[in-house]
Scaffold this motif. Structure first.
Motif, PDB file in Angstrom:
ATOM      1  N   ARG A  36       0.826  -1.208   0.000  1.00 12.93           N
ATOM      2  CA  ARG A  36       0.000   0.000   0.000  1.00 12.93           C
ATOM      3  C   ARG A  36       0.863   1.263   0.000  1.00 12.93           C
ATOM      4  N   ALA A  37       2.028   1.203   0.644  1.00 18.60           N
ATOM      5  CA  ALA A  37       2.931   2.354   0.614  1.00 18.60           C
ATOM      6  C   ALA A  37       3.450   2.602  -0.799  1.00 18.60           C
ATOM      7  N   ALA A  38       3.779   1.521  -1.505  1.00 18.07           N
ATOM      8  CA  ALA A  38       4.242   1.666  -2.886  1.00 18.07           C
ATOM      9  C   ALA A  38       3.118   2.180  -3.778  1.00 18.07           C
ATOM     10  N   MET A  39       1.898   1.722  -3.542  1.00 20.71           N
ATOM     11  CA  MET A  39       0.753   2.247  -4.285  1.00 20.71           C
ATOM     12  C   MET A  39       0.608   3.745  -4.042  1.00 20.71           C
ATOM     13  N   GLY A  40       0.765   4.149  -2.795  1.00 15.69           N
ATOM     14  CA  GLY A  40       0.642   5.563  -2.456  1.00 15.69           C
ATOM     15  C   GLY A  40       1.694   6.425  -3.128  1.00 15.69           C
ATOM     16  N   ALA A  41       2.839   5.805  -3.446  1.00 14.39           N
ATOM     17  CA  ALA A  41       3.919   6.551  -4.107  1.00 14.39           C
ATOM     18  C   ALA A  41       3.677   6.711  -5.601  1.00 14.39           C
ATOM     19  N   PRO A 248      21.795   5.002 -21.403  1.00 14.68           N
ATOM     20  CA  PRO A 248      20.736   5.722 -22.130  1.00 14.68           C
ATOM     21  C   PRO A 248      19.529   4.863 -22.481  1.00 14.68           C
ATOM     22  N   GLN A 249      19.711   3.552 -22.593  1.00 12.98           N
ATOM     23  CA  GLN A 249      18.609   2.689 -22.997  1.00 12.98           C
ATOM     24  C   GLN A 249      17.626   2.420 -21.849  1.00 12.98           C
ATOM     25  N   VAL A 250      18.060   2.625 -20.616  1.00  8.71           N
ATOM     26  CA  VAL A 250      17.263   2.249 -19.450  1.00  8.71           C
ATOM     27  C   VAL A 250      16.214   3.311 -19.143  1.00  8.71           C
ATOM     28  N   VAL A 251      14.955   2.874 -19.023  1.00 10.94           N
ATOM     29  CA  VAL A 251      13.871   3.794 -18.671  1.00 10.94           C
ATOM     30  C   VAL A 251      13.385   3.585 -17.247  1.00 10.94           C
ATOM     31  N   ALA A 252      13.725   2.441 -16.625  1.00  9.51           N
ATOM     32  CA  ALA A 252      13.246   2.163 -15.271  1.00  9.51           C
ATOM     33  C   ALA A 252      14.071   1.034 -14.677  1.00  9.51           C
ATOM     34  N   THR A 253      14.082   0.966 -13.341  1.00  6.24           N
ATOM     35  CA  THR A 253      14.727  -0.129 -12.644  1.00  6.24           C
ATOM     36  C   THR A 253      13.748  -0.718 -11.642  1.00  6.24           C
ATOM     37  N   VAL A 254      13.737  -2.054 -11.551  1.00 10.81           N
ATOM     38  CA  VAL A 254      12.796  -2.787 -10.699  1.00 10.81           C
ATOM     39  C   VAL A 254      13.528  -3.263  -9.455  1.00 10.81           C
ATOM     40  N   GLY A 255      13.083  -2.802  -8.288  1.00  9.51           N
ATOM     41  CA  GLY A 255      13.679  -3.224  -7.032  1.00  9.51           C
ATOM     42  C   GLY A 255      12.627  -3.751  -6.084  1.00  9.51           C
ATOM     43  N   ALA A 256      12.886  -4.927  -5.498  1.00  5.66           N
ATOM     44  CA  ALA A 256      11.918  -5.568  -4.603  1.00  5.66           C
ATOM     45  C   ALA A 256      12.310  -5.345  -3.148  1.00  5.66           C
ATOM     46  N   THR A 257      11.295  -5.218  -2.295  1.00  5.42           N
ATOM     47  CA  THR A 257      11.524  -5.143  -0.854  1.00  5.42           C
ATOM     48  C   THR A 257      10.228  -5.411  -0.115  1.00  5.42           C
ATOM     49  N   SER A 258      10.369  -5.854   1.142  1.00  3.95           N
ATOM     50  CA  SER A 258       9.206  -6.004   2.019  1.00  3.95           C
ATOM     51  C   SER A 258       9.300  -5.042   3.199  1.00  3.95           C
ATOM     52  N   LYS A 259      10.231  -4.082   3.108  1.00  2.00           N
ATOM     53  CA  LYS A 259      10.452  -3.154   4.220  1.00  2.00           C
ATOM     54  C   LYS A 259      10.183  -1.722   3.771  1.00  2.00           C
ATOM     55  N   ILE A 260       9.426  -0.995   4.579  1.00  2.00           N
ATOM     56  CA  ILE A 260       9.100   0.396   4.258  1.00  2.00           C
ATOM     57  C   ILE A 260      10.367   1.235   4.139  1.00  2.00           C
ATOM     58  N   ASP A 261      11.334   1.024   5.035  1.00  2.00           N
ATOM     59  CA  ASP A 261      12.571   1.817   4.994  1.00  2.00           C
ATOM     60  C   ASP A 261      13.301   1.623   3.667  1.00  2.00           C
ATOM     61  N   ASN A 262      13.368   0.385   3.200  1.00  2.51           N
ATOM     62  CA  ASN A 262      14.035   0.123   1.920  1.00  2.51           C
ATOM     63  C   ASN A 262      13.251   0.739   0.759  1.00  2.51           C
ATOM     64  N   LEU A 263      11.923   0.642   0.830  1.00  5.61           N
ATOM     65  CA  LEU A 263      11.097   1.275  -0.195  1.00  5.61           C
ATOM     66  C   LEU A 263      11.367   2.772  -0.233  1.00  5.61           C
ATOM     67  N   ASN A 264      11.461   3.386   0.931  1.00  3.16           N
ATOM     68  CA  ASN A 264      11.719   4.831   0.981  1.00  3.16           C
ATOM     69  C   ASN A 264      13.083   5.182   0.395  1.00  3.16           C
TER      70      ASN A 264
END
Length: 304
Positions: A36-41, A248-264
């Motif tokens: 839900r925090a990631a959704m809020g972002a 230059p080719q990169v438009v996004a990076t995917v990072g996984a976490t289950s911790k709010i601090d890491n998400l932040n």
């Protein structure tokens, strides 16, 4: 290659990876809270039926805040084009959704052969797109699967049907084999980088026994730590996000976490992206070319 890039419109430079949402050893409420925090972002999400009960956690989060449902990249595939609709349904039904933004094409068996040779799979891709189940496709790549997408890219089969490529791309990993990477760069293809921080802080990967899930990551961390330290960037997360976006080719990076601090940390890094110094990027890119030839393309599937 002229891609129809409408499906990539508005892609966020950081995409929340949901792998850890399916880890039942983590309390359910904590997993739900970070979703839900990631959704809020307001960031995009990356998910798969293969991630335990991640889809069920996401459905709970989406149901609570339907106005914040993110755009999704979802793994689909696997062995034949005939499987695609069933796999798409296996992902969408638990989410309670009618479609996804991007289907991540995971190529195996006959599907990989068809893809490499311009086969009937492209007709199926277009039909599924016309039905609104996906808005676009990106091709998943590993060192041991790079040949099929390379052949298809060179032949022009991807034109107007595939938006780009998605693979592990961070300071310790570049999972497109060298020849495919060279073609991606030469043709200025879109890339979504995965596994942003390569498994964790680089000093821990280097120094803490057992922290790196495979010995090669510890060995690569030994080489990258001095480059990271010389960069002057304090945070490994910021360094990794900036590294991805220095290409230059990169438009996004995917990072996984289950911790709010890491998400932040991910969110803070994506809020102020600037490329790393050219010499820092060049050193890492040179290492990746060497690593690809020495190990990656010889590795057994799933071993990295």
């Amino acid at each position: 290659m002229t891609n129809n890039t409408l499906a990539l419109n508005g892609i966020t430079p950081y995409i929340y990876g949901t792998t850890r949402l399916g880890d039942e050893s983590i309390p359910h409420e904590r997993r739900l809270a970070v979703a839900r925090a990631a959704m809020g972002a307001g960031v995009w999400f990356h998910t798969s039926r293969g991630y335990g009960d991640a889809l069920e956690v996401l459905h709970e989060a989406f149901s609570a805040e339907p106005n914040k449902i993110p755009k999704l990249i979802v793994k689909i595939g696997w062995q034949s084009a005939d499987q695609l609709r069933d796999v798409i349904a296996e992902n969408l039904e638990p989410l309670g959704l009618d479609g996804m933004q991007l289907g991540q094409l995971c190529l195996g068996g006959q599907l990989a052969e068809d893809f490499a040779n311009g086969g009937d799979c492209y007709r199926v891709f277009q039909e599924i797109k016309d039905e609104g189940l996906v808005q676009g496709y990106v091709v998943e790549v590993f060192p041991w699967t790079s040949e099929a997408p390379l052949k298809a890219l060179r032949a022009g089969y991807l034109d107007d049907i595939v938006e780009g490529f998605i693979f592990y791309l961070n300071p310790l990993q570049r999972f497109a084999a060298n020849a495919l990477w060279d073609e991606i760069v030469a043709r200025d293809q879109t890339v979504i980088a995965m596994r942003t921080v390569a498994g964790g802080p680089v000093h821990s990967l280097r120094d803490v026994p057992g922290f790196a899930w495979k010995p090669y990551l510890q060995q690569r961390a030994v080489e990258v730590v001095p480059i990271f330290e010389r960069s002057g960037v304090e945070s490994w997360t910021e360094f990794c996000v900036r590294f991805a976006h220095s290409l230059p080719q990169v438009v996004a990076t995917v990072g996984a976490t289950s911790k709010i601090d890491n998400l932040n940390e991910f969110l803070a890094a994506k809020a102020a992206i600037e490329p790393l110094p050219e010499d820092i990027v060049s050193e890492i890119v040179a290492l990746q070319y060497r690593w690809s030839d020495e190990l990656d393309v010889h590795a057994e599937p799933g071993s990295m």
